[in-house]
Structures are given as C-alpha cells and as structure tokens.
Design a protein around this motif. Structure first.
Motif, PDB file in Angstrom:
ATOM      1  N   LEU A  27       0.687  -1.278  -0.077  1.00 38.37           N
ATOM      2  CA  LEU A  27       0.010   0.240   0.055  1.00 38.37           C
ATOM      3  C   LEU A  27       0.763   1.324  -0.087  1.00 38.37           C
ATOM      4  CD1 LEU A  27      -2.775  -0.916   2.745  1.00 38.37           C
ATOM      5  CD2 LEU A  27      -2.960  -0.698   0.144  1.00 38.37           C
ATOM      6  N   THR A  28       2.114   1.259   0.676  1.00 46.03           N
ATOM      7  CA  THR A  28       2.914   2.247   0.816  1.00 46.03           C
ATOM      8  C   THR A  28       3.715   2.425  -0.494  1.00 46.03           C
ATOM      9  OG1 THR A  28       4.761   1.161   1.557  1.00 46.03           O
ATOM     10  CG2 THR A  28       3.249   1.912   3.121  1.00 46.03           C
ATOM     11  N   ARG A  87      -0.802   6.993  -4.237  1.00 42.36           N
ATOM     12  CA  ARG A  87      -1.258   7.513  -2.820  1.00 42.36           C
ATOM     13  C   ARG A  87      -2.873   7.668  -2.511  1.00 42.36           C
ATOM     14  NH1 ARG A  87       2.610   6.640  -0.024  1.00 42.36           N
ATOM     15  NH2 ARG A  87       2.142   8.254   1.593  1.00 42.36           N
ATOM     16  N   TRP A 139      -4.481   4.327  -1.219  1.00 43.02           N
ATOM     17  CA  TRP A 139      -3.917   4.253   0.072  1.00 43.02           C
ATOM     18  C   TRP A 139      -4.534   5.016   0.972  1.00 43.02           C
ATOM     19  CZ3 TRP A 139      -2.858   2.013   4.336  1.00 43.02           C
ATOM     20  CH2 TRP A 139      -1.838   2.284   5.090  1.00 43.02           C
ATOM     21  N   ARG A 148      -6.775   3.663   4.051  1.00 39.80           N
ATOM     22  CA  ARG A 148      -6.394   4.267   5.404  1.00 39.80           C
ATOM     23  C   ARG A 148      -7.561   4.656   6.401  1.00 39.80           C
ATOM     24  NH1 ARG A 148      -3.988   8.077   8.650  1.00 39.80           N
ATOM     25  NH2 ARG A 148      -1.857   7.280   9.639  1.00 39.80           N
ATOM     26  N   VAL A 177      -4.380  -4.059  -1.968  1.00 35.15           N
ATOM     27  CA  VAL A 177      -3.071  -4.552  -1.963  1.00 35.15           C
ATOM     28  C   VAL A 177      -2.572  -5.052  -3.073  1.00 35.15           C
ATOM     29  CG1 VAL A 177      -1.592  -6.106  -0.997  1.00 35.15           C
ATOM     30  CG2 VAL A 177      -3.077  -4.793   0.638  1.00 35.15           C
ATOM     31  N   SER A 201      -2.172  -2.325  -5.683  1.00 33.37           N
ATOM     32  CA  SER A 201      -1.005  -1.428  -5.648  1.00 33.37           C
ATOM     33  C   SER A 201       0.314  -2.220  -5.623  1.00 33.37           C
ATOM     34  CB  SER A 201      -1.171  -1.252  -4.062  1.00 33.37           C
ATOM     35  OG  SER A 201      -2.155  -0.201  -3.796  1.00 33.37           O
TER      36      SER A 201
END
Length: 772
Positions: free
Chosen positions: A384-385, A389, A392, A396, A531, A534
């Motif tokens: 995710l990081t 962005r 994510w 989050r 996930v 990403s």
C-alpha cells in the motif's frame, strides 16, 4: 510490553477479611524508572533550550555581567547612568530604608539581566551579519582577501564556544529572493546550448514578455513571503514537489544507501541488526540531546542549517487524497520489524534504559525463530505504501482509523524507524560480483515492493548474510542529512560496538525480556484487493528500473586535485562527455546543490550543461587538440564551480522560477514561459553523496571499510539517474539508474546496460589524459 507490566502492577481482591492488595514491585519499579527517564529528557531539553537560546554567549556569562555591575557600583560608579535608580523607583513594591540595599541589589539584577539580553541580541546580530558574507566562496584558492581574513577571525571569535546541534539556527541568514532580471538572464544562458537559434529566440521573447508583464507582479508576492516566512522556498518545495505527488514514492522519490563494499562485519543477521539498531538509537540520543556537532562547510567554520535533523526519527508520511502529511512524534521506545510477512513491535527500552546490542540481537533472533505464519492479508500489506497515494489514503481512512488495525498501524507509524529482516543474501559476492552488486542496489531501492514501509522517514534492511542497507523517504530531508546518519551507523557498528569472535554482539542478555509483540490485523477482502492492485503498480515500476553500481578505481580526487581542478566539476564535465557519446547530443542536466547556508535551506539546482562544458565536449570529439581541449576543460571547470557557488549562496535559477510558478497558480494566472520552463525534463539527474565524517573511518589501517554510497531512480523515463561518492583519494563509486522500457537509455539487454558507465569511465580517463 510496557503496557502489560503496567496492567499487572497492582491487583486487589475482596475477601471476608477485607481487601487484599497485591503490588508488583518489579513492575512499579519499571514504571518509576521510565518516569525518571522521561523527566530527565524534559530537563535536558529545557537546559538545551536555554543554552542555544543565549548562544553565542553562555548562561554563565549572566553571572559575569552581574558581578561586573556590582563591582562598579561598589566603587561608587554607576555604569547604568541612572537606570538602576529608575528601575528601583518603579519596582511595584514598597520598602523601608533598612530594606533599601536589598532592593538596590534587585534593581542591579534587573538591569544586569536586561543588559545581558541586549548583548546577546547584539552578538546574534553580528553573527548573522558574518554568516551573510559569502564572497569568500568566490575567491581563488590561495588568494584570500584581507576582508575574508578579518571575517574568518571574527567568525572564529564568535564561534569559540562549543555549540549544540541547533545553536546556529536563529543566527543563520534568510534565503534572499534573487532579482527576476538576473534569474531570467541566467536561465537563458543555461538553455542556450540546448536550443536551436530559432528556439532560443522564441524563448528569449517569452522571457522578456514574462518579465515586463506578469513577472514583476509575482515577484512582489514572493518578496512579501520572504519577509514573513523563515524560508521562501522550503515549505512549498516540500509540499508541491514531494507531498502532493500522487504517484508511487517507491523508486520515484525514495532513495537508498548501501553497506561497506568489501567487508561485512558479521554474517549473523540478528547480530548485525542488534548493532545497527543500537547505533541508530545512539544517534537519536545525540540528536535529542543536541550533542552532535553542527554540520559545517568542509574545511571551514561556517555552519549549515540543521533543521532537517528534527524529523529524522519517529516520523512517517501519511497519505491524503490531495496531499500527504508528515507526522512527527516526540519520542518512541520501540521499532517496527518485518520478517517473512509478519509485523512486530520491538521495545528497545526497559526500565528506563536502552537495551544492549546483545539484548536486541536476542530479541531479533526470537523474531527470526518465530514459526507463526502471516495473518490473512498481512504479508503484502506494505505494498500500500509502494503504490499510488490516493487509493492508500482512502483505504487508510476507511479501514485503518479504528480498532486493531489502527493500533497496529500506529505501532508502525509511531516507531522510531522501520526494520526489515530480509530472507535474501546480497552484496558483492559469488561468481558474478558486479551483477550481484546491481541486484543489491535494486533490492534496497524497492525490495519485493511489499517488504519495506516506504512511508517511514527511513527503513533499515538487514539481509540474511549480514549485509545491510537503508531506504529513505525524501520529503523530510535530503541525502546529506541521511548520509550523515548512515556514516555514523556504519562506523559505530564496526569500530565502536564491534562483535565477539563468533560474530555475536557484545554484552550480556537479560533473558526475562518480554517477547517482541506480534501486530494483529483484520484485513478485509476489499483491502486485500487494493493491496494486489498497488503491488501490481509497484512491481511494474520496479521491474522497469535498471540499476548499475560501478566502483571506479583507476584514480580518484587525489590526482584530480593535483591538477588544481574541482573533483566535482571534473566528474560533471566527464558525465557531459559520456552522455554526448551515448546519445549524440546534450540535455538539461540537474546536479543537486544545497542551500543550507541559509535557515531551513534545502537544495538548489546546478545546471551542469553549460556553454563551456559543451564547447569542451565538441572539441574532444572533433578537434582533439590537447592544448585547446585542456584550455576549454579548465574554462568549463571554472564555470561549473561558479554555478555551484551561486546555487549555494541563493543565486540559483530553478527554485526562484518554481516559487514564481506557485504564486501564479495561487493567483489563477497562466504564464506560457513558466509553464514551459517547469515542464522541461531532466534527462540527466545527478547528485554527489558527500563524505562528511571521515574521522570515523580509519582507512589507513582498515582500507576495506569504504562506503558504497547510495543512489536513486531515474527522474525522466528516457533519462539517467547518476549518483556518485568520492571515497578517499583513489576511488569514485557510481550508481546509475535508467529504465528498461526506454531503448535510448541502453537498458534493453544485460550486454549493453553498462555502456553508460563504460563511457563515463572512458570519459573520466580521457579528460585526465589532457593534463599529461
């Protein structure tokens, strides 16, 4: 597990005989010691605020002023010229004649304190004026003017006291706003070798039109900001260049640092992690206590801004829909650890003390020996990081804002830093050392795209064979700050902490330490789907990046400096020659310079492709007359040094134009000139990793303990990212990155992917040949 100890610190039960109260003295003692440690930190920070608040004076100088005033009063002389009497008359207290000496003393103390504060302000003002003088940088080596000699003497006198890390912050000058006419003139000069005559004429007309119409209006707003803000560039640079980027920060923004080239202090993964974590925490302690010496311009007493150190630890970049936010916590007593798909919280303090390296090794080994499998969705959560962005940020907010997911995410984001225990082996080893070195660089840069937490200020990677590396997020600080941390870590690990004969960390182990805490997650299918998405984005980006690390050993700065040429200028001109041989033309070239001579300064761009460097390259390729080439090379070197000095002293081009562009966007007006300037691609992006603490490394007795430096991904899809570190007198390490998807950057096959480095090597050697 401090919360577990606190939970059982006391117990009570109700019995027929009354209440039976049971206390755990061990737990209460740990709570007490933790409190003592916390209060010591507060006292230390208060003490440091006082010391740096009065710098360049000292707190004890107040007593000297008081005694001097009292001595003159005793000799029936009034140095205050009546002010002490007036202070006494205006004291909001009544007193009798017998109390008059006491109130006279009180008036003297008030006057002395005011005089002392005035002297401090005067000294600070003088120091700020001295640090605003930059003409010394433009003087030839060995030809120092009398003005500069006097300036150095005065600066040494005002800096004679041992400063704390942040002592100079309030005395550093403010970054000036260059005149718009000068910036435009320098810009046109920088693009002249890249444009045809018609193209240059058109750009000149755009620049003149911008200056006469919109430019002066934008400049007024920028000058207003410079009067109000500490630095007119840094906050906008951090926000718009880094935090507002919506694409992946992995490869595109984050950069890496590598371990020693030839040696690995220990082959035990847990032991290397133990010493590395300890060294990092010792550095954090020095930062918190401000015990680090302020960074200075090499070979001088001139301080550099230390503001970037403030967010080095306990910091994370949290995603947002429009912009990310940097979050910093005051202190953290744990680190986050990732191993084989599992996340752990590892407490590094117990009973108010830092665990020994051997104890941290013991705790790391417990994690390595833990056979438990990852929870559903946990293994690749770090992807995710690594991806875009916005998704994510949405995930989050929706799934990590409460409950166990929030608690586990907080444990990662609030950690001092992130540690990955990698199950691979890396380094220059085996039958293909060069190829393994390249894979080592790629591994630190992006890993598997899910086994790093790219949002952390920095992540440490410890490989199975004991090799280490660092991956740093870029928004909070630039490479020199992280390089300073990494140099300290490597030197402390190898030369101060050391290892036993069997490769373990030194010290004793308290085997009653609580187990590292597994983080618990509840990952729903929607998050697992994101996930995977990403990870696919990040994997495509990682697979496209080609990294090559090239230790150049033919010669180093020793031979270059004997020719009275700047090593950095020598390398930059050689890179221009290499690029021209590779691509058959010139390109806009970015070299990172720093503006930390000013308060909260970060970087500025040196446009290394100049008229002079292009003239040398053409001479080398066409005329090849040694005398003419030598002359042109010296001109190009002097020009590059001058461009670098101008960038360092606030007379750069690109940050000024960038801020003018930001103002235009706030005002809602378009500028064809600024739009074209800021859309120009940097096909050759370069940076030198400075070696700042050579006193930590004894290269005479331990010549193999040399650093590889670090690198970064390419800025343009059809360009190169070139990082280099000048190690000692006889070695230069290069890190070159490009993309396989671009045929122009010769990254298509394993045979020709090293052409750029070969051309660089050839060009450096060829450049040196002109001086023999």
């Amino acid at each position: 597990m401090a919360e577990a100890h606190q939970a059982v610190a006391f117990q009570f039960t109700i019995t027929p005989e009354g209440i039976d109260l049971q206390l755990s003295y061990q737990a209460l003692n740990q709570i007490y010691l933790s409190g003592v440690r916390s209060w010591k930190k507060r006292v230390s920070r208060l003490r440091n605020r006082v010391i740096k608040g009065v710098y360049p004076a000292s707190p004890s100088s107040w007593l000297f002023v008081v005694i001097a005033i009292l001595a003159t009063m005793y000799m029936r002389s009034d140095p205050s010229m009546g002010l002490i009497t007036k202070i006494q008359q205006h004291l909001p207290l009544r007193y009798t004649e017998t109390q008059e000496p006491l109130y006279t003393m009180l008036s003297v103390l008030v006057f002395s304190t005011l005089l002392w504060l005035s002297l401090i302000l005067a000294l600070r003002f003088c120091l700020k004026l001295l640090l605003s003088y930059h003409q010394w940088m433009f003087e030839q080596h060995g030809r120092v003017s009398n003005t500069t000699k006097v300036w150095v003497t005065l600066l040494r006198l005002l800096s004679s006291r041992k400063p704390l890390l942040y002592s100079y912050q309030t005395s550093l000058p403010i970054l000036p706003v260059p005149a718009i006419k000068e910036t435009l003139s320098r810009y046109l000069e920088s693009v002249r070798p890249l444009l045809t005559d018609p193209g240059y004429k058109r750009m000149t007309e755009l620049a003149n039109q911008f200056e006469s119409n919109l430019g002066n209006r934008l400049q007024r707003y920028l000058k207003l900001k410079a009067l109000w803000a500490t630095n007119y560039v840094s906050d906008w640079w951090e926000e718009y260049i880094y935090l507002r980027s919506r694409g992946p920060i992995m490869v595109n923004s984050n950069y890496y640092g590598m371990d020693f080239l030839y040696v690995t202090p220990t082959a035990l993964q847990a032991a290397r992690a133990g010493n590395t974590i300890t060294a990092l925490l010792l550095y954090r302690r020095k930062v918190n206590r401000e015990e680090l010496k302020p960074s200075r311009v090499p070979g001088t007493v001139i301080p550099l801004c230390a503001a970037q150190c403030e967010r080095m630890f306990n910091t994370t970049r949290t995603p947002g829909v429009e912009t990310d936010v940097l979050q910093h916590w005051q202190d953290s007593e744990f680190v986050a650890v990732y191993h084989k798909g599992r996340f752990f919280r590892l407490w590094v303090y117990t009973a108010g003390r830092l665990l020994s390296p051997r104890e941290i090794e013991h705790q790391i080994q417990r994690i390595l020996d833990d056979p438990s499998p990852p929870q559903p969705g946990e293994e690749k959560l770090g992807a995710l990081t690594a991806g875009d962005r916005v998704p994510w940020s949405q995930m989050r907010k929706q799934y990590f804002s409460s409950g166990i997911n929030k608690r586990s995410l907080d444990s990662i984001e609030r950690a001092a830093f992130f540690v990955t225990l990698d199950d691979e082996e890396q380094g220059m080893r085996g039958e293909d050392p060069a190829g393994n070195l390249d894979r080592y660089a790629k591994s630190i840069l992006h890993g598997k795209c899910y086994d790093r937490w790219f949002d952390k200020s920095f992540s440490i990677v410890i490989y199975k064979n004991g090799k280490s590396g660092l991956n740093a997020e870029h928004s909070w600080a630039d490479a020199p700050t992280v390089a300073h941390l990494w140099e300290f870590t490597l030197a402390t690990d190898a030369f101060q902490l050391g290892y036993s004969e069997d490769g373990h960390c030194k010290g004793e182990v308290d085997r009653s330490l609580p187990l590292p805490q597994r983080l618990v997650w509840d990952i729903p299918s929607e998050v697992q789907t994101l996930v995977c998405s990403s990870l696919a984005v990040a994997q495509a980006l990682a697979d496209d990046v080609d990294c090559h690390v090239f230790p150049f050993r033919d010669f180093g700065k020793g031979r270059i400096k004997k020719l009275k040429i700047s090593p950095d200028a020598f390398i930059q001109i050689s890179l221009q020659l290499a690029y021209y041989r590779d691509r058959g033309g010139f390109c806009l070239t970015y070299e990172a310079s720093m503006t930390r001579l000013f308060r909260e300064g970060r970087t500025e761009t040196v446009r290394s492709c100049s008229n002079e460097s292009c003239a040398f390259v053409k001479c080398d390729l066409v005329l090849q007359e040694a005398e003419q080439c030598r002359h042109l090379f010296r001109l190009a070197s002097e020009r590059h040094q001058n461009l670098y000095r101008m960038a360092m002293t606030g007379a750069g081009i690109d940050r000024h134009l960038f801020c003018l562009y930001v103002v235009s966007k706030y005002l809602g007006v378009d500028s064809p000139f600024l739009k074209e300037v800021l859309s120009e691609p940097w096909r050759l992006s370069t940076s030198q990793t400075p070696v700042q603490q050579m006193e930590l490394f004894d290269l005479k007795n331990y010549p193999d303990f040399i650093s590889l430096g670090g690198g970064f991904g390419p800025v343009a899809d059809d360009g190169y990212g070139v990082s280099y570190i000048i190690v000692g007198e006889d070695m230069i390490n290069f890190h070159v990155s490009s993309k396989y998807s671009c045929s122009q950057t010769v990254s298509k096959t394993s045979e020709n992917r090293k052409i750029m480095l070969f051309l660089t090597s050839y060009s450096i050697s060829n450049s040196l040949a002109y001086f023999h």
